[in-house]
Design a protein around this motif. Structure first.
Motif, PDB file in Angstrom:
ATOM      1  N   GLN A  92      60.743  80.704  37.790  1.00 14.32           N
ATOM      2  CA  GLN A  92      59.298  80.897  37.653  1.00 14.32           C
ATOM      3  C   GLN A  92      58.876  80.546  36.233  1.00 14.32           C
ATOM      4  N   SER A  93      58.951  79.249  35.921  1.00 14.52           N
ATOM      5  CA  SER A  93      58.805  78.815  34.530  1.00 14.52           C
ATOM      6  C   SER A  93      57.366  78.551  34.116  1.00 14.52           C
ATOM      7  N   GLY A  94      56.442  78.450  35.066  1.00 13.03           N
ATOM      8  CA  GLY A  94      55.056  78.175  34.716  1.00 13.03           C
ATOM      9  C   GLY A  94      54.380  79.395  34.113  1.00 13.03           C
ATOM     10  N   ILE A  95      53.756  79.223  32.958  1.00 16.07           N
ATOM     11  CA  ILE A  95      53.042  80.336  32.317  1.00 16.07           C
ATOM     12  C   ILE A  95      51.532  80.108  32.322  1.00 16.07           C
ATOM     13  N   GLY A  96      51.091  78.973  32.831  1.00 21.79           N
ATOM     14  CA  GLY A  96      49.660  78.704  32.919  1.00 21.79           C
ATOM     15  C   GLY A  96      49.422  77.253  33.264  1.00 21.79           C
ATOM     16  N   GLY A  97      48.221  76.972  33.739  1.00 22.32           N
ATOM     17  CA  GLY A  97      47.904  75.588  34.067  1.00 22.32           C
ATOM     18  C   GLY A  97      46.491  75.472  34.597  1.00 22.32           C
ATOM     19  N   GLY A  98      46.100  74.238  34.875  1.00 24.06           N
ATOM     20  CA  GLY A  98      44.751  74.022  35.372  1.00 24.06           C
ATOM     21  C   GLY A  98      44.448  72.552  35.483  1.00 24.06           C
ATOM     22  N   GLY A  99      43.157  72.227  35.429  1.00 20.68           N
ATOM     23  CA  GLY A  99      42.757  70.839  35.523  1.00 20.68           C
ATOM     24  C   GLY A  99      41.279  70.705  35.840  1.00 20.68           C
ATOM     25  N   ARG A 100      40.878  69.471  36.127  1.00 16.32           N
ATOM     26  CA  ARG A 100      39.484  69.164  36.446  1.00 16.32           C
ATOM     27  C   ARG A 100      39.295  69.182  37.955  1.00 16.32           C
ATOM     28  N   TYR A 101      38.108  69.592  38.381  1.00 14.13           N
ATOM     29  CA  TYR A 101      37.816  69.680  39.814  1.00 14.13           C
ATOM     30  C   TYR A 101      36.436  69.099  40.088  1.00 14.13           C
ATOM     31  N   ASP A 102      36.388  67.823  40.452  1.00 14.03           N
ATOM     32  CA  ASP A 102      35.144  67.179  40.868  1.00 14.03           C
ATOM     33  C   ASP A 102      34.901  67.499  42.345  1.00 14.03           C
ATOM     34  N   GLY A 103      33.690  67.841  42.689  1.00 14.20           N
ATOM     35  CA  GLY A 103      33.342  68.070  44.087  1.00 14.20           C
ATOM     36  C   GLY A 103      33.462  69.502  44.562  1.00 14.20           C
ATOM     37  N   LEU A 104      34.118  70.370  43.806  1.00 10.21           N
ATOM     38  CA  LEU A 104      34.309  71.751  44.265  1.00 10.21           C
ATOM     39  C   LEU A 104      32.986  72.496  44.358  1.00 10.21           C
ATOM     40  N   MET A 105      32.128  72.321  43.362  1.00  8.48           N
ATOM     41  CA  MET A 105      30.876  73.064  43.362  1.00  8.48           C
ATOM     42  C   MET A 105      30.009  72.680  44.563  1.00  8.48           C
ATOM     43  N   ALA A 106      29.944  71.392  44.864  1.00 13.78           N
ATOM     44  CA  ALA A 106      29.169  70.945  46.017  1.00 13.78           C
ATOM     45  C   ALA A 106      29.778  71.461  47.313  1.00 13.78           C
ATOM     46  N   ARG A 107      31.102  71.524  47.378  1.00 12.82           N
ATOM     47  CA  ARG A 107      31.781  72.018  48.566  1.00 12.82           C
ATOM     48  C   ARG A 107      31.436  73.481  48.830  1.00 12.82           C
ATOM     49  N   LEU A 108      31.107  74.223  47.769  1.00 12.48           N
ATOM     50  CA  LEU A 108      30.781  75.639  47.894  1.00 12.48           C
ATOM     51  C   LEU A 108      29.272  75.880  47.988  1.00 12.48           C
ATOM     52  N   GLY A 109      28.501  74.801  48.140  1.00  8.90           N
ATOM     53  CA  GLY A 109      27.070  74.949  48.353  1.00  8.90           C
ATOM     54  C   GLY A 109      26.220  74.764  47.123  1.00  8.90           C
ATOM     55  N   GLY A 110      26.816  74.288  46.028  1.00 17.87           N
ATOM     56  CA  GLY A 110      26.068  74.104  44.796  1.00 17.87           C
ATOM     57  C   GLY A 110      25.765  72.642  44.521  1.00 17.87           C
ATOM     58  N   ALA A 111      25.391  72.366  43.272  1.00 15.76           N
ATOM     59  CA  ALA A 111      25.055  71.006  42.862  1.00 15.76           C
ATOM     60  C   ALA A 111      26.317  70.163  42.708  1.00 15.76           C
ATOM     61  N   GLU A 112      26.117  68.847  42.609  1.00 13.46           N
ATOM     62  CA  GLU A 112      27.230  67.914  42.405  1.00 13.46           C
ATOM     63  C   GLU A 112      27.614  67.920  40.925  1.00 13.46           C
ATOM     64  N   LEU A 113      28.267  68.997  40.496  1.00 20.67           N
ATOM     65  CA  LEU A 113      28.671  69.118  39.101  1.00 20.67           C
ATOM     66  C   LEU A 113      30.186  69.257  39.017  1.00 20.67           C
ATOM     67  N   SER A 114      30.763  68.598  38.029  1.00 18.82           N
ATOM     68  CA  SER A 114      32.196  68.673  37.809  1.00 18.82           C
ATOM     69  C   SER A 114      32.540  69.905  36.978  1.00 18.82           C
TER      70      SER A 114
END
Length: 423
Positions: free
Chosen positions: A279-301
């Motif tokens: 279990q070597s990962g201590i954190g992570g992330g990234g960019r998510y284009d399209g997620l906000m629109a998928r959840l009913g919001g504006a087309e914002l990254s």
């Protein structure tokens, strides 16, 4: 269960209690402090949300949604889920309260417990703690680099050195479909089990994230996203790397990295510490284009991260570093009699208001027992007060390491203690 049966904590949920809890709080606050330095405002999220928020936001093909969520039906017949991650909840908050209608990017930080029904093991808990950030509304490689640099600064502020940052790009909407077709065509030639084949049909990238050695061997020659980036996605990736260089953040490229959540696009990163075993990962992330629109919001990254507080604490322990007070108090009060206790109780307010961690011997213990309590507390000094001291208007300030003792005026005790502590 009889009334005399002792209860035990739930499996896979760590208890933090002194002195380890002091370290835990210090790790969490250090990671959160790095976010404040970059102008991220704090958001407190609900511990549970509608199940559909995570199914739509995280992705139904992920292990998180298909296998690991704690979901239940509430008294109103609604399906709700203990939050397995933070991004979907932050996006829901931004959309619901219109935070994206003001200045962009919306920069938010959060901290708290998250829940996944996983098989418990060292560093992998069913209730775990994270510090995270989300920067929503601007697609700028410099913002990606800022987010990564905040995480890196948090780990460096803990004193950690034995970790590495792995980085890649997962492409964008113009190149992902063609790559998906190419990857699915490759996977169709492999002898995959039925469950893995179904996963490949939903999201072939998830197969590359499979931890089973036999699957890893099968996909060793799979096509890689970084070799099929669009011009825009490649330019974005190169600019992120350039900004990281300007910020002094070191990284290694890992073209096979796939995050466990479906919403990531373009920049993808993970912080890895090899001192933690599997279990070597201590954190992570990234960019998510399209997620906000998928959840009913504006087309914002957006771009963000989640840092594991529990695992960062384990990494600190592995390296023998980390913040936190090694003792629970600076000064320990030793009252000899009820009148002395009353005076020290009154004095405690002034000491604590002055930033001095102060504890007191309770229960009417004698001098010997109270001094044992002082030693166990880890305090540097004891304030010993008896009837004769009260009559003389003094209190005895004793340095516990050396045994040296001197009288100080009761009225000036707060000043004397602060000076003794070097404050």
């Amino acid at each position: 269960m009889t009334e005399s049966t002792a209860f035990a904590g739930p499996k896979g949920v760590p208890d933090y209690f002194p002195p380890a809890s002091d370290r835990f709080l210090a790790v969490r606050d250090t990671l959160l402090g790095a976010t404040r330095l970059a102008g991220y405002g704090y958001v407190e999220l609900p511990v549970f949300e509608e199940t559909g928020l995570f199914a739509r936001g995280v992705g139904e093909s992920t292990d998180v949604v298909s296998k690991e969520m704690f979901s239940f039906t509430d008294r109103g017949g609604r399906s709700v889920t203990l939050r397995p991650e933070g991004t979907a909840g932050v996006m829901r908050t931004v959309i619901e309260h219109g935070l994206d209608r003001g200045q962009l990017p919306v920069k938010l930080a959060y901290a708290g417990q998250f829940f996944r029904a996983e098989q418990p093991q060292a560093g992998r808990y069913r209730q775990f703690h994270q510090v995270g950030v989300e920067a929503i509304g601007v697609d700028d490689p410099a913002l990606d680099a800022e987010v990564i640099a905040i995480a890196d600064e948090g780990f460096r502020a803990l004193g950690l050195t034995g970790y590495r940052l792995e980085l890649t790009s997962l492409g964008d909407a113009t190149c992902r479909p063609a790559y998906r077709d190419k990857l699915q065509a490759f996977l169709a030639t492999l002898p995959l089990d039925e469950a893995t084949r179904r996963r490949a049909e939903l999201n072939p990238l998830r197969v590359l994230d499979d931890k089973r050695p036999e699957v890893r061997e099968l996909v060793a020659d799979a096509p890689l996203m970084v070799d099929h980036l669009s011009d825009d996605a490649r330019t974005h990736y190169e600019q992120v790397k350039a900004h990281l260089g300007a910020l002094g953040v070191k990284y290694v490229e890992n073209p096979r990295m796939v995050r466990g959540l479906d919403y990531y696009t373009k920049t993808c990163f993970e912080f890895v510490h090899d001192g933690l075993g599997s279990q070597s990962g201590i954190g992570g992330g990234g960019r998510y284009d399209g997620l906000m629109a998928r959840l009913g919001g504006a087309e914002l990254s957006g771009v963000g991260f989640g840092l594991g507080v529990d695992r960062a604490l384990l990494a600190c322990q592995a390296e023998g570093v980390g913040p936190g007070e090694p003792t629970r108090c600076d000064v320990y009060g030793v009252p000899l009699g009820e009148a002395a206790k009353a005076r020290l109780v009154g004095l405690s307010a002034g000491l604590r208001a002055a930033g001095v961690r102060f504890d007191l011997s309770y229960g009417g213990r004698g001098l010997k027992g109270a001094m044992k309590g002082a030693d166990r507390s880890g305090a540097r000094y004891a304030l010993v007060l008896g009837e004769r001291d009260i009559e003389a208007g003094v209190v005895q300030l004793k340095e516990l390491a050396t045994g040296e003792q001197r009288s100080v005026p009761l009225d000036d005790a707060v000043v004397a203690v602060r000076e003794a502590l070097g404050r």
